[in-house]
Design a protein around this motif. Sequence first.
Motif, short mmCIF file in Angstrom:
data_model
loop_
_atom_site.label_atom_id
_atom_site.label_comp_id
_atom_site.label_asym_id
_atom_site.label_seq_id
_atom_site.Cartn_x
_atom_site.Cartn_y
_atom_site.Cartn_z
N TYR A 82 0.82 -1.21 0.00
CA TYR A 82 0.00 0.00 0.00
C TYR A 82 0.86 1.26 0.00
CZ TYR A 82 -3.26 -3.58 1.59
OH TYR A 82 -3.99 -4.73 1.70
N GLU A 83 2.16 1.09 0.25
CA GLU A 83 3.03 2.27 0.41
C GLU A 83 3.09 3.16 -0.82
OE1 GLU A 83 6.70 0.83 2.02
OE2 GLU A 83 5.75 0.38 3.95
N PRO A 84 3.21 2.60 -2.05
CA PRO A 84 3.27 3.49 -3.21
C PRO A 84 2.02 4.40 -3.32
CG PRO A 84 3.85 1.26 -3.84
CD PRO A 84 3.38 1.19 -2.43
N ALA A 85 0.87 3.85 -2.96
CA ALA A 85 -0.35 4.66 -3.05
C ALA A 85 -0.30 5.80 -2.04
CB ALA A 85 -1.57 3.78 -2.80
N ILE A 86 0.18 5.51 -0.83
CA ILE A 86 0.27 6.56 0.19
C ILE A 86 1.28 7.61 -0.26
CG2 ILE A 86 0.89 7.03 2.61
CD1 ILE A 86 -0.19 4.21 3.28
N ALA A 87 2.40 7.14 -0.83
CA ALA A 87 3.43 8.08 -1.31
C ALA A 87 2.88 8.95 -2.44
CB ALA A 87 4.65 7.30 -1.79
N ARG A 88 2.07 8.35 -3.29
CA ARG A 88 1.48 9.10 -4.42
C ARG A 88 0.54 10.20 -3.90
NH1 ARG A 88 1.58 11.75 -8.35
NH2 ARG A 88 -0.08 11.76 -9.90
#
Length: 279
Positions: A82-88
């Motif tokens: 889920y980290e890439p989505a939070i970073a985005r």
Amino acid sequence: MTFATRFAPSPTGPLHLGHAFSALLGHDMARAAEGRFLLRMEDTDLQRSKAEWDALILEDLAWLGLSWDGPVWRQSEHLRDYEPAIARLEEMDLLYPCSCSRSDIQAAQTAPQEGVRHDVYPGTCRHRDMASRHPGDALRLHLDRTLAWFDGALPAFEETGERWAGTHRVEPDFALARIGDVVVSRKGEEIVAYFLASALDDVTQGITDVVRGEDLFHFTPIQVLLLRLLDKPLPRYHHHRLIRDDEGKRLAKRDDARALSLYREQGRTAQDIRAMVGL
Ligand code: GLU
């Protein structure tokens, strides 16, 4: 695309009649469409989720005569995903850190929220920027900025459940007043929270139709906003009626008297449960 739906309980308590209805309905819809029925444990709340509840849920579902396709998906095994989505979302400048406790939020609330199962955040930390984030902070979605990001072209979603069947556009007033700045990443850990995890998993698991209780209809606009912000496809939604107790209240996990395992111990059958929920 072939119909695919899922049952997505949180292993924080026993399944009751309401869960049985949801699981049976999703399962029956999938089988009628010759589609897929998937099982997902929404266990990102690492404190409240327990292996015992997870095991009991599997037992109850098997007892109900349900089979699911493929292995059980557990969110706790995918936390990094889920980290890439939070970073985005952070890159888009739509998140802010929040240090409020549940009691801070309740104290700042002016009126109780009828019918919505979560506290609308009063915005205490909304002025903060990401540079002020402490390790113990949660991250919230800045809903005002999110709505502005869509520049008047707010997304729409399809609903097939009886009560709200049709196309719905996300309404700014509704989203701001009833839903508010939801938590996307939880306090203390880099842990994704329900709204984002559940919406992303629906995409990852190839869900075409989300079948769930109508108490979650009001959260759908937020999940639609999150998916569109992240350029993901939208599933269709189907919100079904709720199974209520004798006083007309929605059944909750704490209503252990209606736990499926108790009916099971009393010698009831899966057919009895189907009849009790009107299937
Ligand atoms: N895990 C959620 C619950 O048990 C359901 C989420 C969903 O179906 O979207 O209430």
